[in-house]
Design a protein around this motif. Structure first.
Motif, PDB file in Angstrom:
ATOM      1  N   GLU A 276      -2.362   3.623  -8.805  1.00 46.28           N
ATOM      2  CA  GLU A 276      -3.282   4.722  -8.500  1.00 46.28           C
ATOM      3  C   GLU A 276      -2.621   6.095  -8.633  1.00 46.28           C
ATOM      4  OE1 GLU A 276      -5.956   7.452  -6.428  1.00 46.28           O
ATOM      5  OE2 GLU A 276      -3.828   7.068  -6.035  1.00 46.28           O
TER       6      GLU A 276
ATOM      7  N   ASP B 265      -3.412  11.331   2.381  1.00 46.29           N
ATOM      8  CA  ASP B 265      -3.513  10.737   3.717  1.00 46.29           C
ATOM      9  C   ASP B 265      -2.843  11.616   4.758  1.00 46.29           C
ATOM     10  OD1 ASP B 265      -4.766   8.613   2.477  1.00 46.29           O
ATOM     11  OD2 ASP B 265      -2.977   7.346   2.442  1.00 46.29           O
TER      12      ASP B 265
ATOM     13  N   GLY C  67      -9.624   0.933   4.328  1.00 39.67           N
ATOM     14  CA  GLY C  67      -8.603   0.857   3.296  1.00 39.67           C
ATOM     15  C   GLY C  67      -7.542  -0.198   3.553  1.00 39.67           C
TER      16      GLY C  67
ATOM     17  N   MET D 177     -15.667   5.657  -0.833  1.00 42.11           N
ATOM     18  CA  MET D 177     -14.262   5.899  -1.152  1.00 42.11           C
ATOM     19  C   MET D 177     -13.373   5.058  -0.235  1.00 42.11           C
ATOM     20  SD  MET D 177     -14.449  10.049  -1.615  1.00 42.11           S
ATOM     21  CE  MET D 177     -12.715  10.180  -2.089  1.00 42.11           C
ATOM     22  N   THR D 178     -12.724   4.072  -0.816  1.00 40.99           N
ATOM     23  CA  THR D 178     -11.873   3.175  -0.039  1.00 40.99           C
ATOM     24  C   THR D 178     -10.736   3.938   0.631  1.00 40.99           C
ATOM     25  OG1 THR D 178     -12.354   1.372  -1.567  1.00 40.99           O
ATOM     26  CG2 THR D 178     -10.401   1.128  -0.173  1.00 40.99           C
ATOM     27  N   GLY D 179     -10.599   3.724   1.939  1.00 42.20           N
ATOM     28  CA  GLY D 179      -9.531   4.369   2.694  1.00 42.20           C
ATOM     29  C   GLY D 179      -9.813   5.794   3.083  1.00 42.20           C
TER      30      GLY D 179
ATOM     31  N   PRO E  33     -10.071   2.573  -6.039  1.00 45.99           N
ATOM     32  CA  PRO E  33     -10.400   2.709  -4.604  1.00 45.99           C
ATOM     33  C   PRO E  33     -11.830   3.198  -4.378  1.00 45.99           C
ATOM     34  CG  PRO E  33      -9.076   4.558  -5.305  1.00 45.99           C
ATOM     35  CD  PRO E  33      -9.171   3.652  -6.496  1.00 45.99           C
TER      36      PRO E  33
ATOM     37  N   THR F  93       0.849  -1.185   0.000  1.00 47.72           N
ATOM     38  CA  THR F  93       0.000   0.000   0.000  1.00 47.72           C
ATOM     39  C   THR F  93       0.882   1.232   0.000  1.00 47.72           C
ATOM     40  OG1 THR F  93      -1.634  -1.173   1.347  1.00 47.72           O
ATOM     41  CG2 THR F  93      -1.878   1.218   1.179  1.00 47.72           C
TER      42      THR F  93
ATOM     43  N   HIS G 185      -5.450   3.994   0.021  1.00 44.78           N
ATOM     44  CA  HIS G 185      -6.210   3.820  -1.218  1.00 44.78           C
ATOM     45  C   HIS G 185      -5.325   3.526  -2.430  1.00 44.78           C
ATOM     46  CE1 HIS G 185      -5.241   8.153  -0.958  1.00 44.78           C
ATOM     47  NE2 HIS G 185      -5.118   8.080  -2.278  1.00 44.78           N
ATOM     48  N   GLU G 186      -4.011   3.405  -2.222  1.00 43.51           N
ATOM     49  CA  GLU G 186      -3.096   3.002  -3.293  1.00 43.51           C
ATOM     50  C   GLU G 186      -2.581   1.602  -2.946  1.00 43.51           C
ATOM     51  OE1 GLU G 186      -1.195   7.543  -3.579  1.00 43.51           O
ATOM     52  OE2 GLU G 186       0.081   5.823  -3.159  1.00 43.51           O
TER      53      GLU G 186
END
Length: 382
Positions: free
Chosen positions: A147, A39, A118, A109-111, A99, A33, A72-73
């Motif tokens: 991403e 973030d 996430g 939205m993931t994360g 994501p 990740t 999210h990556e």
């Protein structure tokens, strides 16, 4: 399972329930990740992002009071399918995913939400329809960069950059470096990169920048002053039009207006640079609008979390195009992955560290210093 949870700005490794995939969902075992600049921002200033997200129609963006697993990556291996899946990949297959995850008819939205944990974790859920297999030979470290590379790919496309354009990248953090990679992959012949940090300037050179400057010692705008196609003063801009008018009127029987329009369609006439703002701090847009050549296209890629100002009259006088870039579409996401697989770009220089879950908090602190790191990856098994 173990995961890194952020709450009220603090990052803590803790035990959370292992997610169970619902209809159309796949559980992945996380391989790598990436820690994103977004973030770093939302860790301490989630409220501003959440307010904007709510205004544009997403009310479930994370807030400081929430308990959120960010990340999210990512890339991971297929672990378990939920009901209704087509089971397109064998267990253990390395995949990436947009994501975004569907919970019924809702997209999350993931994360970036309590509703979609996430990848700072041993496992996470993704939507099968948003998932893509990683081509053979692409290692997890590089697959996890899909991403941010897609973000850069979209930004370059937003700039409508031609091969003979002069491109200027302001800020050589992870996204700035990814933009350089994508510009060179697109065949842009002259890329000027600017950053105050020596280590990031070296990374910019490695990523293919043709000219790299320290703005404390030399302005990036001084580098492109010798480009005869760029206009840097109003008298030059207006004078070029008068000179062309005068010369064309000397040709008898030829309507000057027709010739001038035809020349413009072929790309003749004053033009500007294509500038990518990859810093995301107040004042940078104003500096670019003031210093960039006339008729430049400015693509704002950096995420500025604070209110900012610039002088519209300056942008108007110079006919500067301001374009803002945020995300990407599914095709751009797939294209970024394929560029890595086909070695059209080599994003290895972006990876400057790998940590386990226990090292995430320290990695956030290191990245906030912006001294030598670009992209730090998280390996939950480390």
């Amino acid at each position: 399972m173990r995961a890194v949870v952020v709450h009220d700005g603090a990052l803590e490794v803790t035990e959370v329930p292992t997610p169970v995939p619902g209809p159309g969902q796949v559980r992945l075992r996380v391989s790598r990740t990436g820690i994103c600049g977004s973030d770093l921002h939302v860790r301490h200033d989630a409220e501003a992002s959440a307010d904007v997200a709510a205004e544009v129609g997403y009310p479930d963006f994370m807030r400081r009071s929430h308990h959120v697993v960010m990340g999210h990556e990512f890339t991971g291996t297929v672990d378990e399918y939920g009901p209704g899946c087509r089971r397109r990949w064998r267990p253990g297959q390395l995949v990436v995913s947009l994501p975004l995850i569907l919970h019924g008819d809702e997209v999350h939205m993931t994360g970036m939400s309590e509703r979609a944990p996430g990848a700072y974790a041993e496992c996470l859920l993704v939507s099968e329809d948003a998932t893509m297999p990683v081509p053979a030979g692409v290692e997890p470290d590089l697959a996890a960069l899909t991403e941010p590379l897609a973000v850069a790919h979209h930004a370059v496309r937003r700039g409508d950059v031609a091969k003979n354009d002069t491109a200027v990248v302001i800020g050589c953090g992870p996204i700035g470096l990814a933009v350089i990679l994508m510009l060179k992959a697109a065949g842009v012949r002259r890329v000027v990169a600017s950053d105050f940090t020596e280590a990031r300037r070296e990374l910019a050179r490695t990523c293919g920048a043709d000219v790299v400057v320290d703005p404390a010692a030399r302005s990036p705008w001084s580098v492109i002053e010798d480009d005869p196609g760029l206009v840097t003063s109003a008298t030059d801009l207006y004078g070029a039009g008068i000179s062309a008018l005068r010369d064309l009127q000397r040709v008898r029987g030829v309507p000057w207006w027709t010739v001038m329009r035809a020349a413009q369609r072929l790309g003749a006439g004053p033009r500007g640079a294509v500038v990518f703002e990859c810093v995301g701090l107040p004042g940078v847009i104003e500096e670019i609008v003031t210093r960039a050549p006339f008729r430049s296209r400015v693509v704002v890629v950096g995420v500025c979390m604070s209110p900012d100002t610039f002088r519209p009259t300056m942008a108007s006088n110079k006919e500067v195009d301001l374009r803002f870039s945020f995300c990407y579409d599914p095709v751009e996401f797939r294209e970024a992955l394929r560029m890595v697989a086909r070695r059209r770009i080599d994003p290895r220089p972006l990876v400057t560290g790998v940590v386990g879950l226990d090292g995430v908090a320290a990695a956030f602190d290191d990245l906030a210093k912006a001294d030598h790191h670009a992209k730090i990856l998280v390996d939950p098994s480390a």
